[in-house]
Write a protein that holds these residues in place. Structure first.
Motif, PDB file in Angstrom:
ATOM      1  N   ASP A  85      -8.063  -6.854  -1.833  1.00  0.00           N
ATOM      2  CA  ASP A  85      -8.385  -5.471  -1.478  1.00  0.00           C
ATOM      3  C   ASP A  85      -9.747  -5.103  -2.046  1.00  0.00           C
ATOM      4  OD1 ASP A  85      -5.948  -5.206  -0.216  1.00  0.00           O
ATOM      5  OD2 ASP A  85      -4.942  -4.454  -2.006  1.00  0.00           O
ATOM      6  N   ILE A 110       0.848  -1.182   0.000  1.00  0.00           N
ATOM      7  CA  ILE A 110       0.000   0.000   0.000  1.00  0.00           C
ATOM      8  C   ILE A 110       0.890   1.239   0.000  1.00  0.00           C
ATOM      9  CG2 ILE A 110      -1.843   1.259   1.185  1.00  0.00           C
ATOM     10  CD1 ILE A 110      -2.724  -1.480   0.191  1.00  0.00           C
ATOM     11  N   ARG A 143      -6.738   2.102  -8.197  1.00  0.00           N
ATOM     12  CA  ARG A 143      -7.169   0.732  -7.906  1.00  0.00           C
ATOM     13  C   ARG A 143      -8.373   0.318  -8.738  1.00  0.00           C
ATOM     14  NH1 ARG A 143      -8.783  -1.177  -2.698  1.00  0.00           N
ATOM     15  NH2 ARG A 143      -9.679   0.850  -2.200  1.00  0.00           N
ATOM     16  N   ARG A 160      -8.474  -4.422   3.301  1.00  0.00           N
ATOM     17  CA  ARG A 160      -7.848  -5.658   2.811  1.00  0.00           C
ATOM     18  C   ARG A 160      -8.310  -6.840   3.650  1.00  0.00           C
ATOM     19  NH1 ARG A 160      -1.544  -6.414   1.180  1.00  0.00           N
ATOM     20  NH2 ARG A 160      -2.438  -5.288  -0.594  1.00  0.00           N
ATOM     21  N   ILE A 192      -9.965   2.222   2.489  1.00  0.00           N
ATOM     22  CA  ILE A 192      -9.216   1.127   1.873  1.00  0.00           C
ATOM     23  C   ILE A 192      -9.275  -0.063   2.821  1.00  0.00           C
ATOM     24  CG2 ILE A 192      -6.971   0.402   0.973  1.00  0.00           C
ATOM     25  CD1 ILE A 192      -6.329   3.474   0.799  1.00  0.00           C
TER      26      ILE A 192
END
Length: 366
Positions: free
Chosen positions: A325, A218, A234, A291, A289
């Motif tokens: 992600d 990241i 992304r 994950r 964000i």
């Protein structure tokens, strides 16, 4: 539930605006304009709505097309406002900062604003003329919407874009523009919503993001602009760059693998166990964000872009660790598809704030 009428609902800014409305629990009604304009359907959408947002416009084509179409769109919308028994109390126009530069496009946008303002005044509605700079954000159309979309698309697909005409840019993330249009932001234009960068500087930033994320790491997302730019990139890297493969090291003591490497910014890690057949998630994030990494067990991670039907699935095993992600404005969930307990690690780039959770309920499977 608040209802909002809007033109340009299927375009880039329209998609972002609909996503922002989802967080408010508001329902949007699309109004086609131009050749697809239906006066009766438009009136039905406008009548009784809490807000009318006019986004649709033409910025490419002959000078005559640009001038005539922008004026025609505004005239069609104005006619619906004037005919409504219960007109919207707020009329919002997604204008452009080019409205004052004397260009054909700028003059057309300025004339369109005047048409809408006059209609709003006649029905006693508040008129908001929101002059937006260059917009960037997730899922913009490359070679059309903005140079950010073009650079991101090319980099994510392994190409090396170049700068043909370097110049200064004033940029705004499409989600910030959407907040202004729907009235959820108490701020006005400027401040941290607008960022000044050159075309060459923008490419340098995106190139660095691409090089770091290709390693499964990241990049530095400590700043708002850096986070928004990473989320934009992304959207062009998914699903081709997913999942992120993790290297597992094993010996007689057991095994070890790294879950994430972050180059800057805060973050929060969490851990869950999930019983067989149970799902977690069914929500989306506008800016966060996130994950997912399965540590042990068997799972299916499912994702769906808002306002579409296609569902992407990743079948993952704790014995073969990978990270997935979650793209912003994609609904997602993880389901335990194995016979035993599922162990999952979650990482987000921000510390959870219950006052501003940025976690909006949305089922992956409709």
């Amino acid at each position: 539930m608040q209802e909002v009428a809007m033109t340009g609902a299927r375009g880039f800014l329209g998609w972002h605006t609909r996503a922002a409305l989802r967080e408010l629990g508001a329902k949007s009604h699309a109004i086609p304009v131009g050749d697809g304009f239906d006066a009766a359907k438009a009136l039905s959408a406008v009548n009784g709505s809490a807000r009318l947002i006019h986004i649709a416009g033409v910025n490419r084509g002959s000078d005559l097309d640009v001038q005539d179409e922008n004026v025609r769109f505004a005239t069609q919308v104005a006619s619906s406002i004037l005919q409504a028994d219960t007109p919207p109390p707020v009329v919002v126009f997604a204008n452009s900062t080019q409205a004052t530069n004397g260009s054909v496009y700028g003059n057309a946008k300025a004339e369109a604003a005047g048409i809408l303002q006059a209609a709003a005044a006649k029905v006693g509605a508040e008129f908001l003329d929101v002059c937006l700079p260059n917009l960037f954000g997730e899922h913009g159309r490359p070679f059309y919407n903005a140079v950010t979309a073009t650079f991101s698309h090319l980099l994510a697909h392994g190409q090396s874009p170049t700068v043909a005409d370097d110049k200064p840019l004033t940029l705004m993330h499409a989600q910030d523009a959407a907040d202004l249009l729907i009235g959820s932001s108490g701020d006005t234009l400027g401040g941290d919503k607008e960022v000044h960068e050159s075309v060459a500087g923008l490419l340098a930033r995106l190139t660095e993001i691409d090089s770091i994320y290709r390693c499964g790491e990241i990049p530095d997302v400590a700043g708002k602009f850096e986070r928004d730019l990473f989320n934009t990139y992304r959207s062009y890297a998914f699903p081709e760059q997913a999942p992120v493969k993790l290297t597992r090291h094993s010996d007689e003591r057991g095994s070890f693998f790294e879950i994430i490497r972050s180059h800057g910014g805060c973050g929060q890690s969490s851990f869950s166990t999930t019983e067989p057949g149970i799902s977690r998630g069914d929500h989306f994030h506008r800016r966060k964000i996130e994950r997912f990494t399965v540590l042990a067990g068997t799972a299916t991670i499912s994702l769906r872009k808002l306002f579409t039907d296609e569902v992407f699935e990743f079948h993952v095993l704790g014995d073969e660790p990978v990270a997935v992600d979650m793209p912003t404005m994609w609904s997602h969930k993880i389901t335990n598809t194995g016979p035993g307990l599922l162990y999952t690690s979650f990482w987000t780039n921000d510390i959870f704030n219950p006052e501003v959770p940025d976690t909006i309920a949305e089922a992956v499977q409709k």
